[in-house]
Design a protein around this motif. Structure first.
Motif, PDB file in Angstrom:
ATOM      1  N   ASP A   1      32.179  35.048  10.326  1.00 25.55           N
ATOM      2  CA  ASP A   1      31.529  33.966   9.805  1.00 25.55           C
ATOM      3  C   ASP A   1      30.626  33.272  10.821  1.00 25.55           C
ATOM      4  O   ASP A   1      29.307  32.939  10.380  1.00 25.55           O
ATOM      5  N   GLY A   2      30.889  33.091  11.789  1.00 21.91           N
ATOM      6  CA  GLY A   2      30.312  32.617  12.810  1.00 21.91           C
ATOM      7  C   GLY A   2      29.081  33.393  13.824  1.00 21.91           C
ATOM      8  O   GLY A   2      28.616  32.958  14.806  1.00 21.91           O
ATOM      9  N   GLY A   3      29.242  34.680  13.440  1.00 24.93           N
ATOM     10  CA  GLY A   3      28.434  35.605  14.474  1.00 24.93           C
ATOM     11  C   GLY A   3      29.080  36.158  15.575  1.00 24.93           C
ATOM     12  O   GLY A   3      28.271  36.927  16.226  1.00 24.93           O
ATOM     13  N   THR A   4      30.235  35.639  16.004  1.00 26.20           N
ATOM     14  CA  THR A   4      30.795  36.265  16.844  1.00 26.20           C
ATOM     15  C   THR A   4      31.231  37.775  16.954  1.00 26.20           C
ATOM     16  O   THR A   4      31.227  38.669  17.820  1.00 26.20           O
ATOM     17  N   LEU A   5      31.608  38.068  15.744  1.00 28.54           N
ATOM     18  CA  LEU A   5      31.918  39.475  15.504  1.00 28.54           C
ATOM     19  C   LEU A   5      30.854  40.072  14.346  1.00 28.54           C
ATOM     20  O   LEU A   5      30.671  39.260  13.255  1.00 28.54           O
TER      21      LEU A   5
END
Length: 810
Positions: free
Chosen positions: A784-788
């Motif tokens: 959700d945070g764009g890390t993955l």
């Protein structure tokens, strides 16, 4: 008596061992000295007619006879020299065939799926990628791991390339294991057992009773027979001795038969090498165990050199080289080496060297404790009772003791092995004790005797146990006193002979005691590991991680040599009893005939001849019986072997892809996913995943670049990249994750999920440290945070299976 006759009598011996060769040299040297002295005398009284004179002067007939005799002796000597090598080659080849026949065929194309296997495959891969320079820092965090096995597998691949053959990592792994287990280990056990056999049979045909009997008859005869008639009487038994020795050297044949079966018995037990391939596999430790017999044999040779004060530098260098090789294979082998050698150190070294050896052991123990305290952090060090808290006993006391006595064999072979081991050890103690007592008696009687035993310094002589290679009857030299130049020279020669003989006085007894003590020490460690619990068993078995698989490998190293000399002692005892029974009527018959008349006759030759015939039969009957017993043991051990079959079945199950549990380490579905992942990422991108879900096999299956493809990551090592990634991933901090993962390489970084950890690895003590890698809530947060960023979905293979890319700015 002619010098040629004396030489013929003294040089023909039943045993071609080094001790008897030295004895013949002494006899011949003495004969040549006497011939020179007699030839240089003014009155010519030493000559006995034209034949003697012609031979002594090197005339045509003497030279012709000498050439004929040498030509006749070359053929049997060549056969005797080749037979040990032939038997050894056959034995080792048989052992190799048995190891190959046992080896699971399923692991040639697929890996062994177990706890330690991925690490060993990874080490071979790293050598292929980085060259031999990586051998000193094979771990992913660049620390040392024993590399010898992996170097050998690397060399197998490189040699195959030279012949245009592509050899996979798995094939090279298997070939190296087979060579170590089927060639190196049985060859090492053969070298070790032959060492003890050589010491036991030093100058000793199997219970040759002729020496004792002939000596007794010659002693009785000498009081009533003149010198000329005595010489005539001795010529007949001397010729008989040559025929007897050439036809019935049962000891030589027995040693080679035992040598034929030792390699087979070495690989008949589940103790080694099969158990270690199944346990982990413990490849590096198993490779070191296969090399250890050579190191033990070299060390014992060094002890012999120290006792004899000769060739010390040579055997010290050989032992040092063997020790370095074993340590490079696996340093922990030093504990096994020390445990087995302690009894030999105590019994065979001077007290100063004993003290030095134990000081070195204490220093090594302190260094090991310091290493453990600094490498593994724990709050249980001060409480040994809490060590190995998850360990559970696997056998009761009787089961563990019987396992030691049977060398890990099963069924009928186990019973036969235990009976032979117990009976043989008892017989060895009896024979060795009798020899020690007889040697003490001989030392006392030789001080009062006027006869100087020519060969006693080099041949381990024992008249009571019939271990004389060149005896009083076999060699007239030993019953005729050489004219001493002076009393002091005779005294010096006698003292030198006594000093050399004293060094070997109790060799048999010391070997039996040391081997028995080493066997008991190994059995103690094994019992403490598999049966007993508490602080003391934990301390005793700690050097081997309280692991049954490591400790059971020591059993063949002590059980087989003890069995070999025990069988040899049993054969000797039986043959001696048979010969003694035949000696009684022959001796009484000779006494009756000799008391009826004082006129010399050939009755002694008849008596000796009859005893020789009886001894000939008894020796070869015993030899055939021993052959049958060992053959039955070796063959039945290959037929009745449920333990080895169970180990093989377990390995086959581990290497199978048809698993009922979809979360096992490797299944057909996981193989398919790992292939797709590698095709998507390439072989340069870094892939991070839970190592307990089987993803680490992608390193060697498809040459993927897994960040840490082996299981037990060490977070206490500053250079451990996986440990840093694991800590950052578990933190939930996106910035920390990207700041740790992105600098790893210049290529992209990926994250792979393939379900929960495998059930077969649930006993792994550090499995909880990887929980964050299959925490779905944490993974969803990073997505959700764009890390993955999800780049591939494999949910058709398993729930939640997917490939993600870290959101690094490349």
């Amino acid at each position: 008596m002619t010098s040629e006759q004396i030489t013929n009598t003294g040089s023909v011996s039943g045993d071609c061992g080094s001790a008897q060769a030295r004895a013949r040299t002494h006899v011949q040297a003495y004969v040549q000295t006497q011939a020179r002295q007699n030839g240089s005398s003014k009155d010519g009284s030493a000559t006995n007619g034209p034949a003697r004179n012609d031979s002594a002067k090197g005339g045509p007939s003497g030279r012709k006879h000498g050439l004929q005799r040498c030509h006749a002796m070359l053929r049997p000597v060549s056969l005797r020299a080749l037979l040990p090598w032939l038997m050894s080659i056959i034995g080792i080849a048989s052992a190799l065939c048995m190891v190959i026949a046992w080896f699971p065929s399923t692991v040639w194309n697929t890996p062994i799926v177990s706890s330690d296997a991925p690490a060993h495959y990874y080490f071979i891969r790293r050598l292929l990628d980085e060259g031999l320079g990586a051998a000193l820092h094979l771990w992913p965090h660049d620390s040392f791991y024993p590399p010898l096995f992996h170097i050998c597998a690397y060399l197998v691949i490189k040699i195959a390339v030279l012949f245009g053959v592509q050899c996979s990592i798995y094939a090279a792994f298997n070939i190296t294991w087979i060579i170590a287990s089927g060639v190196i280990f049985p060859a090492g056990m053969l070298v070790l057992c032959r060492y003890f056999l050589q010491r036991w049979n030093r100058g000793n045909p199997i219970s040759n009773p002729i020496s004792r009997i002939s000596q007794a008859l010659s002693t009785s005869e000498s009081s009533s027979v003149s010198e000329s008639s005595n010489i005539s009487n001795q010529q007949v038994p001397s010729a008989g001795n040559r025929q007897y020795d050439a036809a019935s050297d049962a000891t030589f044949v027995l040693r080679n038969l035992i040598g034929l079966f030792v390699p087979v018995l070495a690989v008949s037990s589940v103790c080694h090498p099969y158990g270690l391939l199944n346990a982990g596999p413990l490849i590096a430790f198993g490779f070191a165990m296969s090399l250890l017999p050579f190191l033990i044999a070299a060390t014992l040779r060094l002890f012999d050199a120290i006792a004899a004060r000769e060739h010390i530098a040579k055997w010290l260098a050989i032992t040092a080289v063997a020790g370095v090789v074993c340590l490079v294979a696996h340093p922990r082998i030093a504990f096994t080496y020390a445990l087995i050698l302690v009894p030999f150190i105590v019994l065979r070294l001077p007290w100063k060297l004993i003290l030095g050896a134990f000081i070195a052991m204490c220093v090594g123990a302190v260094a090991f404790v310091a290493l453990m305290l600094t490498s593994f952090k724990s709050d249980r060090w001060a409480n040994p009772d809490s060590w190995f808290h998850s360990h559970q006993p696997s056998k009761n006391l009787w089961e563990s003791i019987s396992f030691c006595l049977t060398d890990g064999l099963d069924g009928f072979p186990a019973i036969l092995f235990a009976l032979l081991l117990i009976a043989g050890t008892a017989a060895a103690f009896v024979c060795a004790s009798r020899r020690a007592a007889a040697r003490a008696s001989d030392s006392f009687s030789s001080a009062a005797s006027t006869v100087v035993p020519v060969a006693s310094a080099d041949v381990d002589v024992d008249a009571s146990t019939s271990d004389i290679a060149v005896s009083a009857a076999d060699s007239p030299v030993s019953v005729s006193c050489p004219p001493p130049a002076s009393h002091s020279n005779a005294t010096d020669a006698a003292s030198a002979s006594s000093e050399s003989s004293r060094l070997r006085r109790n060799d048999r007894l010391r070997d039996v005691i040391a081997l028995t003590a080493a066997f008991l020490l190994v059995a103690l460690v094994y019992v403490c590991t598999v049966t007993l619990v508490g602080a003391l068993p934990n301390i005793i078995s700690a050097p081997w991680y309280r692991d049954e698989n490591r400790i059971m490998t020591m059993l063949p190293l002590v059980a087989l040599p003890l069995l070999v000399i025990g069988i040899n002692a049993l054969a000797e005892c039986v043959s001696a009893c048979a010969a003694s029974a035949s000696f009684a009527p022959s001796a009484s018959s000779f006494s009756t005939k000799n008391s009826a008349s004082s006129v010399p006759s050939l009755s002694s030759a008849s008596a000796v001849s009859s005893v020789k015939n009886a001894s000939f039969a008894s020796n070869w009957i015993v030899l055939i019986a021993v052959f049958l017993v060992i053959a039955i043991l070796a063959v039945s051990a290959q037929i009745v072997c449920p333990s080895r079959s169970a180990a093989r079945d377990t390995i086959i199950a581990h290497s199978s892809l048809n698993q009922s549990d979809p979360n096992e380490q490797l299944t057909e579905q996981k193989i398919a996913v790992l292939r797709k992942v590698t095709e998507r990422t390439g072989t340069q991108a870094t892939i991070i995943s839970d190592p307990l879900n089987g993803s680490m096999y992608a390193e060697t299956l498809f040459n993927a670049n897994m960040l840490y493809p082996i299981i037990n990551a060490r977070t206490d090592v500053p250079s451990a990249p996986f440990g840093k990634v694991e800590t950052a991933f578990a933190s939930g901090d996106a910035q920390q994750v990207l700041g740790t993962v992105c600098p790893l390489t210049d290529a992209p970084e990926y994250f792979l999920t393939m379900g929960d950890q495998a059930q077969s690895l649930q006993s792994f003590p550090y499995r909880a440290q990887y929980d964050s890698f299959h925490n779905e809530e944490l993974i969803d947060t990073y997505v959700d945070g764009g890390t993955l960023v999800k780049v591939a979905d494999y949910s058709q293979y398993g729930q939640g299976w997917a490939l993600y890319r870290f959101g690094c700015t490349d």
